[in-house]
Design a protein around this motif. Structure first.
Motif, PDB file in Angstrom:
ATOM      1  N   GLU A 145      30.566  78.359 -39.910  1.00 55.57           N
ATOM      2  CA  GLU A 145      31.526  77.636 -39.081  1.00 55.57           C
ATOM      3  C   GLU A 145      31.958  76.315 -39.724  1.00 55.57           C
ATOM      4  OE1 GLU A 145      29.222  75.460 -35.626  1.00 55.57           O
ATOM      5  OE2 GLU A 145      28.238  77.362 -36.096  1.00 55.57           O
ATOM      6  N   ASP A 146      33.089  75.824 -39.289  1.00 50.51           N
ATOM      7  CA  ASP A 146      33.629  74.566 -39.804  1.00 50.51           C
ATOM      8  C   ASP A 146      32.659  73.411 -39.553  1.00 50.51           C
ATOM      9  OD1 ASP A 146      35.830  76.147 -40.211  1.00 50.51           O
ATOM     10  OD2 ASP A 146      37.160  75.054 -38.857  1.00 50.51           O
ATOM     11  N   GLY A 147      32.532  72.542 -40.547  1.00 51.96           N
ATOM     12  CA  GLY A 147      31.782  71.308 -40.371  1.00 51.96           C
ATOM     13  C   GLY A 147      30.311  71.490 -40.056  1.00 51.96           C
ATOM     14  N   TRP A 148      29.726  72.587 -40.497  1.00 50.61           N
ATOM     15  CA  TRP A 148      28.329  72.881 -40.148  1.00 50.61           C
ATOM     16  C   TRP A 148      27.334  72.220 -41.092  1.00 50.61           C
ATOM     17  CZ3 TRP A 148      24.194  75.319 -42.539  1.00 50.61           C
ATOM     18  CH2 TRP A 148      23.133  75.690 -41.711  1.00 50.61           C
ATOM     19  N   GLN A 170      36.810  76.259 -49.179  1.00 52.47           N
ATOM     20  CA  GLN A 170      35.785  76.709 -48.240  1.00 52.47           C
ATOM     21  C   GLN A 170      34.627  75.710 -48.160  1.00 52.47           C
ATOM     22  OE1 GLN A 170      35.414  79.857 -46.222  1.00 52.47           O
ATOM     23  NE2 GLN A 170      37.561  79.260 -46.372  1.00 52.47           N
ATOM     24  N   ARG A 173      35.705  72.957 -46.047  1.00 48.97           N
ATOM     25  CA  ARG A 173      35.785  73.374 -44.642  1.00 48.97           C
ATOM     26  C   ARG A 173      34.425  73.348 -43.957  1.00 48.97           C
ATOM     27  NH1 ARG A 173      34.648  77.761 -41.849  1.00 48.97           N
ATOM     28  NH2 ARG A 173      34.220  79.077 -43.676  1.00 48.97           N
ATOM     29  N   VAL A 174      33.384  73.839 -44.631  1.00 53.95           N
ATOM     30  CA  VAL A 174      32.086  73.978 -43.961  1.00 53.95           C
ATOM     31  C   VAL A 174      31.260  72.696 -43.995  1.00 53.95           C
ATOM     32  CG1 VAL A 174      32.044  76.447 -44.455  1.00 53.95           C
ATOM     33  CG2 VAL A 174      30.808  74.878 -45.971  1.00 53.95           C
TER      34      VAL A 174
END
Length: 205
Positions: A145-148, A170, A173-174
């Protein structure tokens, strides 16, 4: 980047990469299927991996390690952090990260080779690392998921992916805001001719 992707049969490249690392998973020392790269604990030591927590891992957890460098050169992740390992392979880097972050942290290894995932999942279970999981996927399409993540690590994998900008998008993003990445990989200082880019043997060999 679009030009490179136009030159490559991406499905065939991924197939060949899976085949090569399927052999490593089944035969880490290369007795039956010789490898063009080094593997195992002694290889990790040559690359400068710290004695701890490497010493905490059994030989079985290290034997199929095939990295090209030490993504922990600047230090391991901190207790409680969340880590994503791109192209986790047999899982040694993910296992080490899990030992560093402890039970309050979490580590996700991503790989596209089922046999490597089988090895890494089995070892995580044997070591009782419930905060470590392995997911099947592509590093250009991370199943995270985003920002995890606090940290993204990778070792000798991005060089096998033609869409490197896609991989770094990517990663961005994460990662959480202020997150970091530590990458060990093979880099070229000169452009690669189109004929060489088309040659899948050069990508995998």
């Amino acid at each position: 980047m679009a030009e490179i992707l136009d030159l490559i049969d991406l499905n065939e490249l991924r197939h060949q990469v899976r085949e090569k690392y399927r052999d490593v998973a089944a035969d880490p020392t290369g007795t039956q299927h010789p490898h063009h790269f080094h593997t195992g604990r002694s290889h990790a030591i040559r690359l400068g991996y710290p004695a701890y927590p490497l010493s905490e891992l059994p030989d079985e957890a290290c034997e199929a390690f095939a990295g090209v460098g030490n993504p922990f050169y600047w230090g391991g992740p901190k207790p409680g952090e969340r880590v994503v390992d791109l192209g986790s392979g047999a899982g040694m880097d993910s296992l080490l990260a899990a030992l560093w972050v402890g039970d309050e942290g979490h580590v996700i290894g991503i790989d596209m080779t089922p046999e490597m995932l089988d090895r890494s999942r089995s070892m995580a279970t044997k070591l009782g690392l419930k905060h470590l999981e392995f997911r099947e996927g592509l590093i250009e399409e991370l199943p995270v998921e985003d920002g995890w993540a606090d940290v993204v690590i990778s070792n000798g994998v991005i060089n096998l992916c033609p869409d490197k900008m896609g991989v770094y998008r990517q990663i961005f993003r994460v990662l959480k805001p202020g997150g970091r990445m530590t990458i060990a990989d093979i880099c070229l200082e000169r452009p690669v001719p189109a004929d060489a880019l088309r040659d899948i043997e050069l990508w995998t060999g």
